[in-house]
Design a protein around this motif. Structure first.
Motif, PDB file in Angstrom:
ATOM      1  N   VAL A  50      21.418 -39.369 -30.551  1.00 11.90           N
ATOM      2  CA  VAL A  50      21.870 -39.384 -29.160  1.00 11.90           C
ATOM      3  C   VAL A  50      22.462 -38.031 -28.779  1.00 11.90           C
ATOM      4  O   VAL A  50      22.356 -37.580 -27.642  1.00 11.90           O
ATOM      5  CB  VAL A  50      22.899 -40.511 -28.940  1.00 11.90           C
ATOM      6  CG1 VAL A  50      23.487 -40.441 -27.544  1.00 11.90           C
ATOM      7  CG2 VAL A  50      22.252 -41.864 -29.182  1.00 11.90           C
ATOM      8  N   ASN A  54      18.839 -35.577 -27.695  1.00 13.79           N
ATOM      9  CA  ASN A  54      18.764 -36.107 -26.338  1.00 13.79           C
ATOM     10  C   ASN A  54      18.898 -34.966 -25.337  1.00 13.79           C
ATOM     11  O   ASN A  54      19.814 -34.146 -25.440  1.00 13.79           O
ATOM     12  CB  ASN A  54      19.869 -37.147 -26.126  1.00 13.79           C
ATOM     13  CG  ASN A  54      19.794 -37.776 -24.757  1.00 13.79           C
ATOM     14  OD1 ASN A  54      20.239 -37.198 -23.777  1.00 13.79           O
ATOM     15  ND2 ASN A  54      19.249 -38.987 -24.691  1.00 13.79           N
ATOM     16  N   PHE A 168      14.420 -36.551 -26.666  1.00 19.96           N
ATOM     17  CA  PHE A 168      14.544 -37.886 -26.086  1.00 19.96           C
ATOM     18  C   PHE A 168      14.959 -37.734 -24.627  1.00 19.96           C
ATOM     19  O   PHE A 168      15.843 -36.949 -24.297  1.00 19.96           O
ATOM     20  CB  PHE A 168      15.593 -38.717 -26.834  1.00 19.96           C
ATOM     21  CG  PHE A 168      15.189 -39.118 -28.220  1.00 19.96           C
ATOM     22  CD1 PHE A 168      13.934 -39.645 -28.478  1.00 19.96           C
ATOM     23  CD2 PHE A 168      16.070 -38.976 -29.274  1.00 19.96           C
ATOM     24  CE1 PHE A 168      13.559 -40.016 -29.760  1.00 19.96           C
ATOM     25  CE2 PHE A 168      15.709 -39.339 -30.564  1.00 19.96           C
ATOM     26  CZ  PHE A 168      14.449 -39.868 -30.802  1.00 19.96           C
ATOM     27  N   GLY A 169      14.298 -38.487 -23.755  1.00 24.56           N
ATOM     28  CA  GLY A 169      14.570 -38.368 -22.329  1.00 24.56           C
ATOM     29  C   GLY A 169      13.570 -37.486 -21.614  1.00 24.56           C
ATOM     30  O   GLY A 169      13.583 -37.397 -20.392  1.00 24.56           O
TER      31      GLY A 169
END
Length: 246
Positions: A50, A54, A168-169
């Motif tokens: 995360v 991310n 990520f994202g």
């Protein structure tokens, strides 16, 4: 006459193929000393994805990523070298058997082995891009900044630097994904090498190939969710399986 071994069968399938595609994942590069993300020794067990991977956190707290890059990512990538499996795929391309390598890896080792036609679904960490002027810089040049400047800035315009990888994202690059799908639809042999086949949408590519008539071979140390659609499965080292073929 005895039945041919699985290695003999794979050799025959490659010889019969006219439009072969290889799909590589973290397992092939693990044999060059690059840690995988999942599994007991995976990076996700040591670093919080995360925070580390991310895109929102990257912009919010870039120092977190660049410290990881300095302490882990750069040293590992810098010393890694292609292994026998990378070399085997490059040789199959040179012989005209392998048309495309589709890779989930971001280490550039397949190109370092000599492959010319590589589709990088998740980018390449060896390229660092300036989000302001668009200039690309090598990871070596950026690494040199990290002792005196964190986060590093573009030497041309002082813009924000970002590794040319998919966080990520972020979405996969549309053009690369479309080319990967097209290659999967048109191949007659789809060779999976070192992928757990759990990351979407990349994991659908073997299914796409199978639905369009290709034979599927999976080489991965651990079982995958798609072992059942493969004509041949090796739960073995990629270097051991591919190294003896060429």
């Amino acid at each position: 006459m005895s039945d041919p071994t699985r290695h003999d069968l794979l050799q025959r399938m490659i010889e019969e193929s006219k439009r072969m595609v290889a799909f590589t994942g973290a397992g092939i590069s693990a044999e060059s000393g690059i840690p995988t993300y999942r599994g007991d020794d995976g990076l996700w067990n040591k670093y919080d994805p995360v925070k580390f991977a991310n895109i929102n956190h990257f912009f919010k707290q870039p120092d977190y990523y660049w410290n990881f890059f300095k302490e882990v990512r750069y040293p590992v990538i810098h010393r890694a070298r292609p292994n026998k499996a990378h070399a085997a795929l490059a040789q199959l391309e040179q012989k005209g058997k392998l048309k495309t390598v589709i890779t989930q890896n971001i280490d550039g080792l397949q190109q370092a082995a000599g492959s010319q036609h590589v589709l990088e679904l998740h980018g390449n960490t060896r390229r660092i891009v300036c989000l302001k002027c668009g200039q690309c810089h090598s990871m070596e040049d950026v690494y040199e900044q990290l002792d005196t400047r964190l986060p590093p800035l573009c030497p041309d315009c002082n813009g924000t630097l970002k590794p040319d990888v998919v966080f990520f994202g972020e979405s996969l690059p549309t053009d690369v994904l479309e080319d990967a799908i097209s290659a999967s639809q048109s191949c007659d042999l789809f060779l999976v090498v070192g992928s757990s086949l759990v990351v979407q949408p990349a994991a659908t590519l073997p299914v796409t190939a199978r639905q369009h008539g290709a034979r599927v071979v999976i080489i991965n140390r651990d079982p995958t969710p798609l072992d059942g659609i493969a004509e041949l499965v090796f739960h073995s080292s990629a270097s051991e399986v591919l190294g003896c073929l060429v």
